[in-house]
Design an enzyme around this catalytic site. Structure first.
Site, mmCIF file in Angstrom:
data_model
loop_
_atom_site.group_PDB
_atom_site.id
_atom_site.type_symbol
_atom_site.label_atom_id
_atom_site.label_comp_id
_atom_site.label_asym_id
_atom_site.label_seq_id
_atom_site.Cartn_x
_atom_site.Cartn_y
_atom_site.Cartn_z
ATOM 1 N N ARG A 31 0.832 -1.212 0.000
ATOM 2 C CA ARG A 31 0.000 0.000 0.000
ATOM 3 C C ARG A 31 0.864 1.259 0.000
ATOM 4 N NH1 ARG A 31 -3.243 -0.245 5.101
ATOM 5 N NH2 ARG A 31 -1.345 -1.252 5.781
ATOM 6 N N ASN A 50 -6.066 -2.608 2.442
ATOM 7 C CA ASN A 50 -6.036 -4.064 2.584
ATOM 8 C C ASN A 50 -7.461 -4.575 2.757
ATOM 9 O OD1 ASN A 50 -3.264 -4.370 2.449
ATOM 10 N ND2 ASN A 50 -2.977 -4.422 4.658
#
Length: 103
Positions: A31, A50
């Site tokens: 990320r 996520n």
């Protein structure tokens, strides 16, 4: 009977791209690297998140060409972990993001 050919898409047209990235993409900094890539490409707003099933969801709004560059990076860039596949959808932007965040 010939079908009409749609006009080419404007690379500056604002769009919303939502992508779901499968593979070893959680717990490896994916990320954060996605955010860094989005900031480097520029003019993108959205987030990387996520998901409970092990995928990472990426939402990016901005010029089509820049969203396509981020999608290309997700598929074939120097990402951490391992990307097994990416599925995306395109939509009109909603304008609800101020920057590109990690969630």
């Amino acid at each position: 009977m010939d079908r009409p050919v749609p006009p080419p898409e404007d690379p500056a047209e604002p769009v919303r791209m939502t992508a779901w990235v499968r593979g070893l993409v959680q717990g490896v900094g994916f990320r954060w690297y996605t955010r860094a890539a989005a900031l480097e490409i520029g003019e993108l707003r959205g987030f990387a998140l996520n998901l409970a099933d092990g995928r990472v969801q990426v939402v990016a709004e901005g010029p089509r060409e820049r969203c396509e560059r981020l999608l290309g990076w997700l598929r074939e860039g120097d990402t951490p972990g391992r990307v097994d596949g990416v599925t995306e959808i395109w939509d009109t932007p909603r304008g609800e993001y101020r920057d590109f965040a990690v969630r």
